[in-house]
Write a protein that holds these residues in place. Structure first.
Motif, mmCIF file in Angstrom:
data_model
loop_
_atom_site.group_PDB
_atom_site.id
_atom_site.type_symbol
_atom_site.label_atom_id
_atom_site.label_comp_id
_atom_site.label_asym_id
_atom_site.label_seq_id
_atom_site.Cartn_x
_atom_site.Cartn_y
_atom_site.Cartn_z
ATOM 1 N N THR A 1 25.887 32.025 59.094
ATOM 2 C CA THR A 1 27.150 32.452 59.683
ATOM 3 C C THR A 1 27.589 31.724 60.991
ATOM 4 O O THR A 1 26.608 31.273 61.864
ATOM 5 N N CYS A 2 28.813 31.469 61.178
ATOM 6 C CA CYS A 2 29.403 30.901 62.373
ATOM 7 C C CYS A 2 30.163 31.705 63.008
ATOM 8 O O CYS A 2 31.203 32.098 62.373
ATOM 9 N N VAL A 3 29.917 31.857 64.130
ATOM 10 C CA VAL A 3 30.992 32.803 65.056
ATOM 11 C C VAL A 3 32.106 32.173 65.303
ATOM 12 O O VAL A 3 33.341 32.590 65.117
ATOM 13 N N ALA B 1 32.027 23.648 58.463
ATOM 14 C CA ALA B 1 32.187 24.739 57.648
ATOM 15 C C ALA B 1 33.173 25.962 58.166
ATOM 16 O O ALA B 1 33.731 26.733 57.235
ATOM 17 N N GLY B 2 33.641 25.832 59.379
ATOM 18 C CA GLY B 2 34.473 26.945 59.829
ATOM 19 C C GLY B 2 33.856 28.258 60.515
ATOM 20 O O GLY B 2 32.611 28.352 59.713
ATOM 21 N N ALA B 3 34.575 29.212 60.883
ATOM 22 C CA ALA B 3 34.007 30.429 61.369
ATOM 23 C C ALA B 3 34.019 31.181 60.122
ATOM 24 O O ALA B 3 34.618 31.020 58.992
ATOM 25 N N ALA C 1 14.351 21.382 48.846
ATOM 26 C CA ALA C 1 15.700 20.357 48.714
ATOM 27 C C ALA C 1 16.844 21.236 49.056
ATOM 28 O O ALA C 1 17.027 22.293 48.476
ATOM 29 N N GLY C 2 17.594 20.624 49.853
ATOM 30 C CA GLY C 2 18.928 21.115 50.274
ATOM 31 C C GLY C 2 18.570 22.301 51.208
ATOM 32 O O GLY C 2 17.491 22.761 51.583
ATOM 33 N N GLY C 3 19.839 23.097 51.415
ATOM 34 C CA GLY C 3 19.559 24.344 52.079
ATOM 35 C C GLY C 3 19.878 24.292 53.542
ATOM 36 O O GLY C 3 20.147 25.438 53.877
ATOM 37 N N VAL C 4 19.888 23.127 54.299
ATOM 38 C CA VAL C 4 20.301 23.522 55.709
ATOM 39 C C VAL C 4 21.842 23.605 55.900
ATOM 40 O O VAL C 4 22.727 23.228 55.009
ATOM 41 N N GLY C 5 22.050 24.554 56.911
ATOM 42 C CA GLY C 5 23.570 25.037 57.185
ATOM 43 C C GLY C 5 24.498 23.785 57.408
ATOM 44 O O GLY C 5 23.990 22.922 58.199
ATOM 45 N N GLN C 6 25.615 23.831 57.112
ATOM 46 C CA GLN C 6 26.610 22.916 57.677
ATOM 47 C C GLN C 6 26.866 23.374 59.195
ATOM 48 O O GLN C 6 26.780 24.351 59.727
ATOM 49 N N LYS C 7 27.191 22.142 59.793
ATOM 50 C CA LYS C 7 27.859 22.395 61.242
ATOM 51 C C LYS C 7 29.073 23.181 61.104
ATOM 52 O O LYS C 7 30.041 23.240 60.293
ATOM 53 N N CYS C 8 29.244 24.039 62.290
ATOM 54 C CA CYS C 8 30.279 25.035 62.163
ATOM 55 C C CYS C 8 31.631 24.419 62.304
ATOM 56 O O CYS C 8 32.697 24.962 61.928
ATOM 57 N N SER D 1 30.328 26.917 67.716
ATOM 58 C CA SER D 1 29.028 27.609 67.644
ATOM 59 C C SER D 1 27.839 26.954 66.494
ATOM 60 O O SER D 1 28.302 25.979 65.955
ATOM 61 N N SER D 2 26.611 27.175 66.620
ATOM 62 C CA SER D 2 25.618 26.703 65.787
ATOM 63 C C SER D 2 25.471 27.612 64.529
ATOM 64 O O SER D 2 25.623 29.088 64.749
ATOM 65 N N PRO D 3 25.048 27.036 63.375
ATOM 66 C CA PRO D 3 24.960 28.078 62.238
ATOM 67 C C PRO D 3 23.983 28.857 62.276
ATOM 68 O O PRO D 3 22.744 28.468 62.752
ATOM 69 N N LYS D 4 23.821 30.299 62.301
ATOM 70 C CA LYS D 4 22.911 31.201 62.228
ATOM 71 C C LYS D 4 22.506 31.543 60.814
ATOM 72 O O LYS D 4 23.189 31.859 59.969
#
Length: 231
Positions: A50-52, A215-217, A205-212, A56-59
Motif C-alpha cells: 500500500t502506498c499512502v 506504483a502510485g497511491a 524470486a521477485g516480490g519487492v514492492g515498487q516505489k510509490c 511515501s514508501s510502500p508498506k
C-alpha cells in the motif's frame, strides 16, 4: 556341518534435505533439532503493498499464493530427487508462468479479494516433474500469515522470527524490483496451527514492492515465487 553366519541388515537413516543458505554474512537460524521436516513447497503468488501517496514508501500488506508439493524432488532424495541446479531454477522458471490466481478486475497482477484462489490444480512446469497441489498461503482477517496445506491436513499460523536479505544475484522478478527476504516464521500462539510450528521462506524470486512514485497511491501487487519449508 558348517554353520553360515549372516550379517544383520543395517538400516540406513532416512534422507533429510538441508535447508539452503544465502551465502551472506548472516544466515537464518537453523530449525531446532527436535523438529521434523514435514513438507517442502514452491509457492507462486503475489506480495501486496500500500502506498499512502506517491512520496511515501510502500508498506507490506499481505500476500496470496498457491503452494505445490516438491518434497520428493529435493536434491539427494533417493529415486525421486532432481539435480541441485534444476531445483534452484524452479522459482525463476515458475515466475515466468501466469499467476495461478483469480484476477482482480482492472489490475495487472492483483487477485480478487473475495475469491483469490481458483480450482485446485497440479503444477505442470516444462522441463520439471509435475508437482501436486498442496494448499494456500494468505493473511487472515487479523493480518496473520497463514499456510493451509489442506491436501495433507497441516496448517500454520505464524509470526516473523527472523529474516535475511536474498542473495544479490536472486531473480528480481518481472518488475525488476528485487527478491523478497528469506524468512524464519514461528507459531503465532493463536491456536490456529495444526501439525506445524515453523516455516522457512528461502530461494525467493521477485516480490519487492515498487516505489510509490512509480506504483502510485493505493494498493499494488508484485508477483513472487519461493520455496517454503514446513516443520
Amino acid at each position: 556341518m558348517a554353520t553360515v553366519a549372516y550379517a544383520a541388515p543395517t538400516c540406513q537413516p532416512a534422507f533429510v534435505p538441508t535447508l539452503p543458505k544465502t551465502g551472506g554474512s548472516r544466515e537464518l537460524p537453523p530449525p531446532p533439532p527436535s523438529l521434523t521436516l514435514k513438507k517442502i513447497a514452491v509457492g507462486h503468488g503475489i506480495q501486496n503493498y500500500t502506498c499512502v501517496d506517491t512520496s511515501s514508501s510502500p508498506k507490506a500488506d499481505g500476500a496470496v499464493a498457491i503452494l505445490y508439493d516438491v518434497t520428493k524432488f529435493a536434491p539427494g532424495t533417493p529415486k525421486t530427487g532432481i539435480p541441485q541446479a534444476l531445483w534452484d531454477k524452479i522459482p525463476s522458471a515458475l515466475l515466468l508462468k501466469p499467476l495461478p490466481l483469480n484476477k482482480l478486475a482492472g489490475s495487472k497482477y492483483g487477485a480478487s479479494s473475495t475469491k483469490p484462489f481458483p480450482k485446485e490444480e497440479d503444477l505442470k512446469l516444462l522441463g520439471f516433474p509435475v508437482a501436486e497441489f498442496l494448499g494456500h498461503h494468505y493473511f487472515d482477517i487479523n493480518s496473520t500469515p497463514m499456510f493451509d496445506l489442506n491436501r495433507v491436513g497441516l496448517k500454520a499460523s505464524v509470526i516473523k522470527l527472523d529474516g535475511v536479505d536474498a542473495p544479490a544475484n536472486a531473480d528480481k522478478g518481472p518488475l525488476k524490483t528485487g527478491a523478497v527476504a528469506w524468512l524464519q516464521l514461528g507459531e503465532s500462539g493463536k491456536g490456529l496451527s495444526n501439525g506445524l510450528t515453523h516455516v522457512y521462506r528461502v530461494i525467493t524470486a521477485g516480490g519487492v514492492g515498487q516505489k510509490c512514485d512509480v506504483a502510485g497511491a493505493g494498493v499494488h501487487s508484485v508477483p513472487y515465487t519461493t520455496f517454503y519449508w514446513f516443520f
